[in-house]
Scaffold this motif. Structure first.
Motif, PDB file in Angstrom:
ATOM      1  N   LEU A 132       6.385   4.182  -3.254  1.00  0.00           N
ATOM      2  CA  LEU A 132       6.910   3.877  -1.920  1.00  0.00           C
ATOM      3  C   LEU A 132       5.796   3.243  -1.084  1.00  0.00           C
ATOM      4  O   LEU A 132       4.695   3.754  -1.019  1.00  0.00           O
ATOM      5  CB  LEU A 132       7.412   5.140  -1.242  1.00  0.00           C
ATOM      6  N   GLU A 133       6.111   2.138  -0.446  1.00  0.00           N
ATOM      7  CA  GLU A 133       5.102   1.393   0.288  1.00  0.00           C
ATOM      8  C   GLU A 133       5.272   1.560   1.799  1.00  0.00           C
ATOM      9  O   GLU A 133       6.361   1.806   2.294  1.00  0.00           O
ATOM     10  CB  GLU A 133       5.139  -0.097  -0.081  1.00  0.00           C
ATOM     11  N   ARG A 134       4.162   1.394   2.497  1.00  0.00           N
ATOM     12  CA  ARG A 134       4.179   1.506   3.958  1.00  0.00           C
ATOM     13  C   ARG A 134       4.945   0.334   4.571  1.00  0.00           C
ATOM     14  O   ARG A 134       5.009  -0.739   3.995  1.00  0.00           O
ATOM     15  CB  ARG A 134       2.742   1.504   4.494  1.00  0.00           C
TER      16      ARG A 134
ATOM     17  N   ASP B 217      16.677   9.719   1.839  1.00  0.00           N
ATOM     18  CA  ASP B 217      15.793   8.549   1.822  1.00  0.00           C
ATOM     19  C   ASP B 217      14.368   9.032   2.062  1.00  0.00           C
ATOM     20  O   ASP B 217      13.953   9.219   3.214  1.00  0.00           O
ATOM     21  CB  ASP B 217      16.221   7.552   2.898  1.00  0.00           C
ATOM     22  N   TYR B 218      13.616   9.228   0.975  1.00  0.00           N
ATOM     23  CA  TYR B 218      12.296   9.824   1.141  1.00  0.00           C
ATOM     24  C   TYR B 218      11.252   8.864   1.696  1.00  0.00           C
ATOM     25  O   TYR B 218      10.239   9.317   2.229  1.00  0.00           O
ATOM     26  CB  TYR B 218      11.824  10.476  -0.170  1.00  0.00           C
ATOM     27  N   ARG B 219      11.494   7.593   1.656  1.00  0.00           N
ATOM     28  CA  ARG B 219      10.582   6.678   2.356  1.00  0.00           C
ATOM     29  C   ARG B 219      10.674   6.929   3.856  1.00  0.00           C
ATOM     30  O   ARG B 219       9.656   7.077   4.546  1.00  0.00           O
ATOM     31  CB  ARG B 219      10.897   5.221   2.043  1.00  0.00           C
ATOM     32  N   GLU B 220      11.900   7.011   4.369  1.00  0.00           N
ATOM     33  CA  GLU B 220      12.103   7.271   5.799  1.00  0.00           C
ATOM     34  C   GLU B 220      11.592   8.659   6.165  1.00  0.00           C
ATOM     35  O   GLU B 220      10.964   8.854   7.218  1.00  0.00           O
ATOM     36  CB  GLU B 220      13.589   7.138   6.151  1.00  0.00           C
ATOM     37  N   VAL B 221      11.854   9.646   5.301  1.00  0.00           N
ATOM     38  CA  VAL B 221      11.384  11.010   5.556  1.00  0.00           C
ATOM     39  C   VAL B 221       9.872  11.041   5.709  1.00  0.00           C
ATOM     40  O   VAL B 221       9.332  11.625   6.664  1.00  0.00           O
ATOM     41  CB  VAL B 221      11.811  11.951   4.410  1.00  0.00           C
TER      42      VAL B 221
ATOM     43  N   SER C 141      11.628  19.710 -17.412  1.00  0.00           N
ATOM     44  CA  SER C 141      10.877  19.844 -16.172  1.00  0.00           C
ATOM     45  C   SER C 141       9.769  18.805 -16.080  1.00  0.00           C
ATOM     46  O   SER C 141       9.572  18.191 -15.020  1.00  0.00           O
ATOM     47  CB  SER C 141      10.303  21.256 -16.055  1.00  0.00           C
ATOM     48  N   MET C 142       9.050  18.573 -17.161  1.00  0.00           N
ATOM     49  CA  MET C 142       7.919  17.647 -17.107  1.00  0.00           C
ATOM     50  C   MET C 142       8.382  16.194 -16.932  1.00  0.00           C
ATOM     51  O   MET C 142       7.725  15.415 -16.238  1.00  0.00           O
ATOM     52  CB  MET C 142       7.047  17.794 -18.357  1.00  0.00           C
ATOM     53  N   VAL C 143       9.506  15.841 -17.512  1.00  0.00           N
ATOM     54  CA  VAL C 143      10.048  14.493 -17.309  1.00  0.00           C
ATOM     55  C   VAL C 143      10.462  14.327 -15.852  1.00  0.00           C
ATOM     56  O   VAL C 143      10.178  13.301 -15.218  1.00  0.00           O
ATOM     57  CB  VAL C 143      11.243  14.231 -18.255  1.00  0.00           C
ATOM     58  N   SER C 144      11.102  15.346 -15.273  1.00  0.00           N
ATOM     59  CA  SER C 144      11.549  15.257 -13.883  1.00  0.00           C
ATOM     60  C   SER C 144      10.376  15.133 -12.917  1.00  0.00           C
ATOM     61  O   SER C 144      10.418  14.318 -11.985  1.00  0.00           O
ATOM     62  CB  SER C 144      12.396  16.478 -13.518  1.00  0.00           C
ATOM     63  N   VAL C 145       9.338  15.939 -13.109  1.00  0.00           N
ATOM     64  CA  VAL C 145       8.222  15.879 -12.159  1.00  0.00           C
ATOM     65  C   VAL C 145       7.397  14.614 -12.351  1.00  0.00           C
ATOM     66  O   VAL C 145       6.777  14.127 -11.399  1.00  0.00           O
ATOM     67  CB  VAL C 145       7.348  17.151 -12.215  1.00  0.00           C
ATOM     68  N   LYS C 146       7.418  14.057 -13.555  1.00  0.00           N
ATOM     69  CA  LYS C 146       6.774  12.743 -13.768  1.00  0.00           C
ATOM     70  C   LYS C 146       7.587  11.665 -13.060  1.00  0.00           C
ATOM     71  O   LYS C 146       7.025  10.796 -12.373  1.00  0.00           O
ATOM     72  CB  LYS C 146       6.689  12.438 -15.263  1.00  0.00           C
ATOM     73  N   ASN C 147       8.914  11.717 -13.183  1.00  0.00           N
ATOM     74  CA  ASN C 147       9.763  10.779 -12.450  1.00  0.00           C
ATOM     75  C   ASN C 147       9.518  10.895 -10.949  1.00  0.00           C
ATOM     76  O   ASN C 147       9.476   9.887 -10.234  1.00  0.00           O
ATOM     77  CB  ASN C 147      11.240  11.056 -12.732  1.00  0.00           C
ATOM     78  N   GLY C 148       9.359  12.136 -10.485  1.00  0.00           N
ATOM     79  CA  GLY C 148       9.178  12.372  -9.054  1.00  0.00           C
ATOM     80  C   GLY C 148       7.932  11.723  -8.499  1.00  0.00           C
ATOM     81  O   GLY C 148       7.981  11.002  -7.496  1.00  0.00           O
ATOM     82  N   ILE C 149       6.793  11.937  -9.141  1.00  0.00           N
ATOM     83  CA  ILE C 149       5.559  11.367  -8.601  1.00  0.00           C
ATOM     84  C   ILE C 149       5.530   9.855  -8.788  1.00  0.00           C
ATOM     85  O   ILE C 149       5.034   9.129  -7.914  1.00  0.00           O
ATOM     86  CB  ILE C 149       4.302  12.032  -9.198  1.00  0.00           C
ATOM     87  N   ASP C 150       6.082   9.371  -9.887  1.00  0.00           N
ATOM     88  CA  ASP C 150       6.117   7.920 -10.078  1.00  0.00           C
ATOM     89  C   ASP C 150       6.912   7.248  -8.966  1.00  0.00           C
ATOM     90  O   ASP C 150       6.504   6.205  -8.433  1.00  0.00           O
ATOM     91  CB  ASP C 150       6.732   7.572 -11.438  1.00  0.00           C
ATOM     92  N   TYR C 151       8.035   7.846  -8.591  1.00  0.00           N
ATOM     93  CA  TYR C 151       8.867   7.268  -7.539  1.00  0.00           C
ATOM     94  C   TYR C 151       8.183   7.351  -6.178  1.00  0.00           C
ATOM     95  O   TYR C 151       8.115   6.346  -5.442  1.00  0.00           O
ATOM     96  CB  TYR C 151      10.215   7.995  -7.495  1.00  0.00           C
ATOM     97  N   ILE C 152       7.678   8.532  -5.838  1.00  0.00           N
ATOM     98  CA  ILE C 152       7.073   8.721  -4.511  1.00  0.00           C
ATOM     99  C   ILE C 152       5.859   7.831  -4.313  1.00  0.00           C
ATOM    100  O   ILE C 152       5.682   7.212  -3.249  1.00  0.00           O
ATOM    101  CB  ILE C 152       6.699  10.204  -4.307  1.00  0.00           C
ATOM    102  N   MET C 153       5.005   7.722  -5.326  1.00  0.00           N
ATOM    103  CA  MET C 153       3.774   6.973  -5.153  1.00  0.00           C
ATOM    104  C   MET C 153       3.983   5.462  -5.171  1.00  0.00           C
ATOM    105  O   MET C 153       3.059   4.703  -4.840  1.00  0.00           O
ATOM    106  CB  MET C 153       2.745   7.384  -6.215  1.00  0.00           C
TER     107      MET C 153
ATOM    108  N   MET D  49       0.836  -1.186   0.000  1.00  0.00           N
ATOM    109  CA  MET D  49       0.000   0.000   0.000  1.00  0.00           C
ATOM    110  C   MET D  49       0.883   1.253   0.000  1.00  0.00           C
ATOM    111  O   MET D  49       1.862   1.332   0.731  1.00  0.00           O
ATOM    112  CB  MET D  49      -0.900  -0.003   1.239  1.00  0.00           C
ATOM    113  N   SER D  50       0.526   2.230  -0.839  1.00  0.00           N
ATOM    114  CA  SER D  50       1.345   3.419  -0.996  1.00  0.00           C
ATOM    115  C   SER D  50       1.434   4.217   0.313  1.00  0.00           C
ATOM    116  O   SER D  50       0.467   4.304   1.065  1.00  0.00           O
ATOM    117  CB  SER D  50       0.768   4.312  -2.092  1.00  0.00           C
ATOM    118  N   LEU D  51       2.616   4.798   0.565  1.00  0.00           N
ATOM    119  CA  LEU D  51       2.826   5.627   1.748  1.00  0.00           C
ATOM    120  C   LEU D  51       1.924   6.859   1.740  1.00  0.00           C
ATOM    121  O   LEU D  51       1.477   7.320   2.776  1.00  0.00           O
ATOM    122  CB  LEU D  51       4.277   6.093   1.797  1.00  0.00           C
ATOM    123  N   LEU D  52       1.680   7.427   0.563  1.00  0.00           N
ATOM    124  CA  LEU D  52       0.887   8.638   0.440  1.00  0.00           C
ATOM    125  C   LEU D  52      -0.336   8.403  -0.431  1.00  0.00           C
ATOM    126  O   LEU D  52      -0.254   7.688  -1.433  1.00  0.00           O
ATOM    127  CB  LEU D  52       1.725   9.765  -0.179  1.00  0.00           C
TER     128      LEU D  52
END
Length: 246
Positions: A244-246, A203-207, A230-242, A1-4
Motif C-alpha cells: 500500500l502506497e502513500r 479499505d485498509y489503505r484508508e484505515v 495460517s502461514m500462507v494467510s499471514v504472508k498474504n497479509g504482510i505482502d498486501y499491507i506493505m 513509498m509504502s504507507l508503513l
C-alpha cells in the motif's frame, strides 16, 4: 513509498505453528518482513530466551495479550518478563460484559493492574470484540469501560469486531483518538467471516492513513480463519499491507 515502515503480528494468528516451534516460527515471520510481535503466550521460553530469539530475528516485542486472571494474580511475573523484552503494551484481550454495571465493575477490577503496569513503565490497554458495542443506557459498553479506566489506559481497536458489530469504524476511531494507540488489522467479508486482508470490505489503505493521522502507533495483523493455512494467510497479509502506497 509504502504507507508503513513497520508491521507487527499477533502470534495467536499462527498458534498452530508456535505450538510446534516457537523460535522457528519467529524466524519465518521475520523472513516475511514482520518487524514486531504481540504475544499470546510464550511457548515455554524464559524471558532471556525470548529476548535472544527476538534479537536474532530483529523483531520487537510490541505488546502482549494477558488474560484477566494473570493480570490479577500473576502481574508481577508478567511485568518482569516484559521488562526484559522491552515490551511497550500489556493488553487485556477479552472480558464478558453485558451491562453498563458489568463495564464499570470490569474497570474497577482492571484499574489496579493498569496503575501497576503504568508505574512499571509499561502501558496498559484493552482489546475489543463485538459484544462491547452493545448499547446500555445510551452508551456502548466499551465507552463505559474506558470512561471508568485510568486516563492512561489505551485502546487496541480490532476493526474486524467493530465492523462485525455494525459500527462505523472511522467515526469511532475519531471519537477515541486520544486513547487509540493500536489497531488490529483483521479483515471481514460481507458474510462476517474473517478473510485474508485483500479479500474483504475494509479499505485498509484508508484505515491506515486515517489512523496514523489520529496518532495510532502500532498496526498489528491478526488472522483467525484461513483459506489455506495460517502461514500462507499471514504472508498474504504482510505482502498486501506493505504494498500500500502513500
Amino acid at each position: 513509498m509504502s504507507l508503513l515502515d513497520k508491521f507487527s503480528i499477533q502470534l495467536y494468528s499462527v498458534r498452530d505453528e508456535t505450538s510446534g516451534s516457537f523460535t522457528g516460527t519467529l524466524k519465518r515471520l521475520a523472513e516475511m518482513g514482520y518487524t514486531g510481535v504481540e504475544f499470546a503466550g510464550y511457548g515455554g521460553l524464559t524471558a532471556d530466551e525470548m529476548k535472544n530469539a527476538l534479537a536474532a530475528n530483529n523483531l520487537m516485542s510490541v505488546g502482549a495479550h494477558i488474560g484477566i486472571d494473570r493480570l490479577i494474580n500473576n502481574l508481577d511475573e508478567e511485568i518482569a518478563y516484559h521488562k526484559v523484552l522491552g515490551t511497550e503494551y500489556l493488553i487485556c484481550p477479552y472480558s464478558e460484559i453485558k451491562t453498563k454495571d458489568d463495564a464499570v465493575k470490569l474497570a474497577q477490577t482492571l484499574t489496579p493492574a493498569a496503575e501497576k503496569i503504568n508505574k512499571a513503565g509499561l502501558k496498559f490497554g484493552y482489546h475489543n470484540h463485538a459484544h462491547e458495542f452493545h448499547k446500555c443506557c445510551g452508551d456502548y459498553l466499551l465507552d463505559s469501560l474506558f470512561a471508568n479506566l485510568p486516563p492512561e489506559a489505551v485502546m487496541e481497536l480490532d476493526l474486524f469486531w467493530v465492523c462485525h458489530a455494525g459500527v462505523e469504524p472511522f467515526a469511532y476511531m475519531e471519537k477515541h483518538k486520544g486513547r487509540l494507540k493500536l489497531v488490529h488489522v483483521k479483515q471481514i467479508d460481507k458474510d462476517k467471516h474473517c478473510v485474508d486482508i485483500d479479500k474483504g470490505i475494509i479499505d485498509y489503505r484508508e484505515v491506515i492513513i486515517k489512523a496514523k493521522a489520529l496518532g495510532v502507533e502500532q498496526f498489528i495483523l491478526e488472522q483467525e480463519e484461513y483459506e489455506v493455512s495460517s502461514m500462507v494467510s499471514v504472508k498474504n497479509g504482510i505482502d498486501y499491507i506493505m504494498k500500500l502506497e502513500r
